[in-house]
Scaffold this active site. Structure first.
Site, PDB file in Angstrom:
ATOM      1  N   GLU A  51      60.500 -64.790  15.317  1.00 13.30           N
ATOM      2  CA  GLU A  51      60.823 -63.013  15.008  1.00 13.30           C
ATOM      3  C   GLU A  51      60.243 -63.151  13.614  1.00 13.30           C
ATOM      4  O   GLU A  51      60.519 -63.655  13.406  1.00 13.30           O
ATOM      5  CB  GLU A  51      62.833 -63.159  15.747  1.00 13.30           C
ATOM      6  CG  GLU A  51      63.387 -62.180  15.086  1.00 13.30           C
ATOM      7  CD  GLU A  51      64.985 -62.489  14.636  1.00 13.30           C
ATOM      8  OE1 GLU A  51      65.924 -61.471  15.029  1.00 13.30           O
ATOM      9  OE2 GLU A  51      65.495 -63.802  14.432  1.00 13.30           O
ATOM     10  N   LYS A 123      66.454 -56.418  20.758  1.00 12.43           N
ATOM     11  CA  LYS A 123      67.731 -57.020  20.340  1.00 12.43           C
ATOM     12  C   LYS A 123      68.467 -56.176  20.504  1.00 12.43           C
ATOM     13  O   LYS A 123      68.903 -55.116  19.774  1.00 12.43           O
ATOM     14  CB  LYS A 123      66.820 -57.876  18.726  1.00 12.43           C
ATOM     15  CG  LYS A 123      68.367 -58.733  19.133  1.00 12.43           C
ATOM     16  CD  LYS A 123      68.134 -58.802  17.069  1.00 12.43           C
ATOM     17  CE  LYS A 123      68.797 -60.208  17.075  1.00 12.43           C
ATOM     18  NZ  LYS A 123      68.483 -60.839  15.709  1.00 12.43           N
ATOM     19  N   CYS A 164      66.867 -64.487  19.032  1.00  7.59           N
ATOM     20  CA  CYS A 164      67.069 -65.117  18.325  1.00  7.59           C
ATOM     21  C   CYS A 164      69.145 -65.235  18.458  1.00  7.59           C
ATOM     22  O   CYS A 164      69.185 -65.941  19.610  1.00  7.59           O
ATOM     23  CB  CYS A 164      67.115 -64.318  16.672  1.00  7.59           C
ATOM     24  SG  CYS A 164      67.795 -65.963  15.203  1.00  7.59           S
TER      25      CYS A 164
END
Length: 294
Positions: A51, A123, A164
Site C-alpha cells: 500500500e 479501499k 490494509c
C-alpha cells in the site's frame, strides 16, 4: 527462499516487494523498479507491491497536490513498463490517485503482462482511528472510500483485492471468497504498534477461515519522522502456514502458490459449504424482566 516461478497449471510463483516509501515519489519509483528487477522478483509470475508504494507523506496538502489520474501517474506508468518488460502480472498495492470525478482515492492497480491496466480497487475501509503521532491524518480527510469489492481472474486462479485496514473486516474476505477468490491480496502499510499486535494473526485467520492463500506485501521502516511501519510481508497458505516472511528490512520474498494445497484444505475443512443462515433472538426489556424473576 523458494523459486517463485510456476511449474504447472495448478501452481504459480508469487513475490512480495517490501519497501520503505517516503515523501519523495521519484525515489519511491526508483526503489520499486530496482527491487522489482531483482532476480527473485523477475522470476515471479505475480509480483506484488505494498500500500502507498508511491508516496507516504504526513503533509495532507502535498498528498492532495500530488494525486493524479492513473493515465498521468508516473508510478503507474513505470510499473506498466516493468510488467511489459518482464512479461509478468503486477499488483500495485495502492497509489494515491484521482478518480474520474476528480476525488482522491487509495487505489490498487492490477497490471497484465502486456503492461495494460486490467483492474482497479479503491479501499473500502479507510483508516480513521484517532489521530496520533503515528497517524496524524485520518484517511477520510484525504480519500473517498470505495464502495465495490473486486475479484479478478489471473491465468492460474482468481484473486480478491483489499488494502490494509480492510483486513479487520472479515465479511469482505468472505464475500470475495464466495465470488471465486482463492488468493486474497492484502497490500498494507501497518504501523509497528498494531502490526506487532495483530498482523500475523489476522492474515493467518483470513487464510484459514476462507481456505485461501493470502499475499500481503507491506511497508517497513521509517518513511518520515513520527511513523514506523511494521514490515513482515507475508505469504500464507490455506492452512495458515507462513510460507514467506520479509522481516523488517526492504527486499523481496517469494513462494509457490500451489492450488492443490488449497483444494486439499477446502476438502478437509468444507466450511464454505457448511455455512447456514440463522435468526437472532434478542430479548426485549419485558422478556428480560420476566426471565429475571422466573
Amino acid at each position: 527462499m523458494s523459486d517463485a516461478h510456476h511449474n504447472s497449471e495448478s501452481s504459480f510463483g508469487c513475490a512480495c516487494v517490501q519497501m520503505t516509501s517516503g515523501p519523495d515519489p521519484a525515489r519511491n519509483l526508483a526503489e520499486a523498479l530496482e527491487l522489482g528487477q531483482s532476480a527473485t522478483a523477475a522470476r515471479a509470475d505475480f509480483l506484488t507491491y505494498p500500500e502507498a508504494v508511491d508516496l507516504l507523506d504526513p503533509d495532507a496538502e502535498r498528498v492532495k497536490a500530488y494525486a493524479r489520474p492513473l493515465e498521468q501517474h508516473e508510478f503507474v506508468l513505470g510499473m506498466r513498463q516493468l510488467a511489459a518488460r518482464q512479461k509478468q502480472w503486477i499488483l500495485i498495492g495502492s497509489v494515491t490517485a484521482r478518480s474520474a470525478s476528480g476525488e482522491i482515492v487509495n487505489r490498487s492497480v492490477l497490471i497484465g503482462p502486456t503492461g495494460a491496466v486490467l483492474a482497479t480497487y479503491d479501499k473500502i475501509h479507510l483508516f480513521d482511528a484517532p489521530a496520533n503521532r503515528d497517524n496524524p491524518v485520518p484517511e477520510s480527510v484525504l480519500y473517498r472510500a470505495g464502495g465495490t469489492a473486486r475479484v479478478f481472474s489471473l491465468p492460474w486462479t482468481t484473486i480478491g483485492l483489499s488494502i490494509c485496514y480492510d483486513l479487520r473486516f472479515p465479511l469482505l474476505f468472505r464475500a470475495l471468497t464466495h465470488h471465486g477468490a482463492k488468493v486474497l491480496c492484502v497490500p498494507a502499510a501497518f504501523l509497528q504498534s498494531t502490526g506487532e499486535a495483530h498482523w500475523h494473526t489476522l492474515l493467518r485467520a483470513r487464510a484459514i477461515e476462507n481456505g485461501c492463500y493470502v499475499i500481503a506485501p507491506a511497508q517497513c521502516g521509517v518513511p518520515h519522522a513520527g511513523r514506523k511501519n511494521y514490515g513482515h510481508s507475508l505469504i500464507v497458505d490455506p492452512w495458515g502456514r507462513v510460507l514467506a516472511d520479509a522481516g523488517d528490512q526492504p527486499g523481496v520474498v517469494s513462494a509457490a502458490i500451489d492450488l492443490a494445497v488449497l483444494d486439499t484444505a477446502r476438502t478437509a475443512l468444507p466450511c464454505l459449504v457448511h455455512e447456514r443462515t440463522f435468526s437472532m433472538h434478542t430479548p426485549n426489556t419485558a422478556e428480560a424482566a420476566l426471565n429475571a424473576h422466573a
